[in-house]
Every structure is written in C-alpha cells, then in structure tokens.
Design a protein around this motif. Sequence first.
Motif, short mmCIF file in Angstrom:
data_model
loop_
_atom_site.label_atom_id
_atom_site.label_comp_id
_atom_site.label_asym_id
_atom_site.label_seq_id
_atom_site.Cartn_x
_atom_site.Cartn_y
_atom_site.Cartn_z
N UNK A 1 0.81 -1.23 0.00
CA UNK A 1 0.00 0.00 0.00
C UNK A 1 0.85 1.28 0.00
N UNK A 2 1.97 1.28 0.71
CA UNK A 2 2.79 2.51 0.80
C UNK A 2 3.32 2.91 -0.58
N UNK A 3 3.66 1.93 -1.40
CA UNK A 3 4.15 2.24 -2.75
C UNK A 3 2.98 2.62 -3.67
N UNK A 4 1.88 1.95 -3.49
CA UNK A 4 0.73 2.13 -4.40
C UNK A 4 -0.02 3.43 -4.12
N UNK A 5 -0.12 3.81 -2.86
CA UNK A 5 -0.90 4.99 -2.49
C UNK A 5 -0.09 5.91 -1.57
N UNK A 6 0.99 6.50 -2.08
CA UNK A 6 1.80 7.37 -1.22
C UNK A 6 0.97 8.56 -0.72
N UNK A 7 1.15 8.88 0.57
CA UNK A 7 0.46 10.03 1.15
C UNK A 7 -0.92 9.72 1.69
N UNK A 8 -1.36 8.48 1.55
CA UNK A 8 -2.71 8.14 2.05
C UNK A 8 -2.65 7.56 3.47
N UNK A 9 -1.52 7.71 4.13
CA UNK A 9 -1.37 7.21 5.50
C UNK A 9 -1.98 8.20 6.51
N UNK A 10 -2.27 7.70 7.71
CA UNK A 10 -2.69 8.56 8.82
C UNK A 10 -1.46 9.05 9.56
N UNK A 11 -1.71 9.84 10.62
CA UNK A 11 -0.60 10.47 11.36
C UNK A 11 0.37 9.45 11.93
N UNK A 12 -0.11 8.24 12.22
CA UNK A 12 0.80 7.22 12.78
C UNK A 12 1.61 6.53 11.69
N UNK A 13 1.47 6.98 10.45
CA UNK A 13 2.26 6.43 9.35
C UNK A 13 1.59 5.25 8.65
N UNK A 14 0.49 4.75 9.23
CA UNK A 14 -0.15 3.56 8.67
C UNK A 14 -1.27 3.92 7.69
N UNK A 15 -1.52 2.96 6.80
CA UNK A 15 -2.60 3.09 5.81
C UNK A 15 -3.74 2.18 6.26
N UNK A 16 -4.86 2.78 6.61
CA UNK A 16 -5.98 2.00 7.16
C UNK A 16 -6.95 1.57 6.07
N UNK A 17 -7.38 0.34 6.13
CA UNK A 17 -8.32 -0.19 5.12
C UNK A 17 -9.57 0.66 5.01
N UNK A 18 -9.98 1.24 6.14
CA UNK A 18 -11.23 2.00 6.16
C UNK A 18 -11.11 3.32 5.39
N UNK A 19 -9.90 3.72 5.04
CA UNK A 19 -9.69 4.94 4.25
C UNK A 19 -9.64 4.66 2.76
N UNK A 20 -9.85 3.42 2.36
CA UNK A 20 -9.76 3.03 0.95
C UNK A 20 -11.04 2.32 0.52
#
Length: 301
Positions: free
Chosen positions: A61-80
């Motif tokens: 996910x970090x490569x596929x959707x850069x910048x879509x992380x939350x403040x803790x650095x993680x990409x949450x399924x609920x944001x996609x």
Amino acid sequence: MKPFTVIAHRGACGYLPEHTLEGAALAHGMGADYIELDVVLTRDGQLAILHDLFLDAVTNVAQQFPGRNRADGRHYAIDFTLSELKTLRVNERIREPAFPQRFPVGGNIFRIPSFEEMITLLQGINHSTGREVGLYVEPKSPEWHQLEGKDIVHELLESMAAAGYSKEQDKAYLQSFDMKALQRAKNELQSELQLVQLIGDNSWGESSTDFDHLRTKAGLDEVSEFAVGIGPWLPQIVDIEDNKPTDISDLIDNAHAAGLFVHAYTLRADQLLDKYPNLETALEILVDKAGLDGVFTDHPD
Ligand code: G3P
Ligand code: CA
C-alpha cells in the motif's frame, strides 16, 4: 476418540500468505473443519478479508498509495474503497526471522479478497467436493469501527445471512474478543449464529473486555449466557515452555463445567518445534491431557 475441530487460521498461512483465496483453498484441501476469517470494513462499507485494521504489514500500500497514511504512518483499510484495495498485492507477513520457511515475500501474485469472494470460493469448493467446511468469522475491533462511524457487526451479520449463515445449525461461528459486541449480536441484533468469546490478555488493549474476569468461573458462567465456546490464547492453557501435565491450567475444565467448548489459538508447527520434540507431542498434551476441543492453526494439515 472425541471429535477435535481444526480451524484453519487465516487460511493455511503456514504455507500461503494469510487471508488469500489461494490459502483458503489450500486449507479446504488439507481437510480443515473451518476456515478462520478476520474482516474489516472499507470506506465504501464493503467487508474485506484482512487481519489488521491497516494494510502495511501484508501489502504494498505505501508504494501504491503514497500520502494516504494517517498520522501514525499507517494506511488504514477503512480509508480506501474496495476497488482500491483490489489493486494491492498481498505478501507473507514480514515477521523476520520468525517464519523464514514460509511462502517467500515478493511474488506479488496475491490480492485481498472481499468477504463475498471468499464465501463464493468456499461454498464452491464445498459444492464440488461434497465436504462442508464452515466459516469462523471475526469482525475486527467493533469498538474502533464504531468510532469510525461504522457498524461492522451489523454489516457482517447481514452479509452472512445473505450467504446463508444466520441460524444456529448453519456451519458458522461468529467470534470476537469484544464481549459487548457478541452480547449485542445476540440480544439486540437477534443473531441466532453460534458465538465464540475470544480471550486475550488485558495488556494487549484488544477491547474494553476484562479477560482476567472472563477466565474465572464467574466470568465463564457469564459467557455461557450468550456463547457456545471460548477461544483462549494457548499459553493460558499450557505453559508452552514446559510440557509437564501439571502445567495445564484449569481453564478448560472450568469452561466445560460452564457448558462451553474450548478452541485455542494459535498452533504453529514452525513455532512450537522449539519447545516440543514434534507437533504430535504438542497435540497429545493439548488434546489428550488438557482436553482441548479444537485449535486455530496456521498448519491445518
Ligand atoms: O480469532 C482467533 C485468533 O485468530 C485470534 O487472534 O489476532 O489472529 O485474530 P488473531
Ligand atoms: Ca482472528
């Protein structure tokens, strides 16, 4: 011999990346009685098969959707959206060096299944083999989903009912660490599914459920009012560093006395071997001496 239930933990994740269609198919072929599925909700309210609330441990996910992380650095399924999740590739969980012999990271051939796709797969194999493997479903962190404005238990019960799983006799369990979520499923949402109370450790911060209390006789009696079984952590049953029978706790006996079965998590052939000479010895202790009724395992064979 009494029946023993083999629950394929996240599919056959000792052999294929967790929560993939391929892993579930392998687990079915290996003879599992149930396939264990963790589910989360997407931004567009779809159920996806995923253990973590975030995508980082098992996808690109970090490569596929850069910048879509939350403040803790993680990409949450609920944001996609589910469509966005479907563009990701799933890999073996990176827990170096815990499971070096598992499926190699980097093949980039697996995807996140929707709940609907997983049901279609399993019901199809049930049909073609004539062997009914059940669902053992865990809605992840109902309290967290509620804070995000989503009712994962309600959504899951609706989807399960649409797929033919709504009654006590249907081959499916609804499991959760969250006692209030299970009580609500039964009392408010009127679910007739068989419910299983997972038992963790209070230090994990899994939910507001008091696991220390649930392991007492009084706690088990409370659980028996809404659930048919408990799912404790293996070290709560036996000291896995010492296989003397005296190291077996009274949790199983007390649960049985309260009318509850016991399915413990998680038996891993590639982790236990440090402590036991072989998996057979571990099973002998857990099943024959401790009286366990079933196990969540990464190695359903
Ligand atoms: O649901 C049983 C077992 O899977 C609980 O642990 O963290 O793998 O969901 P976890
Ligand atoms: Ca689980």
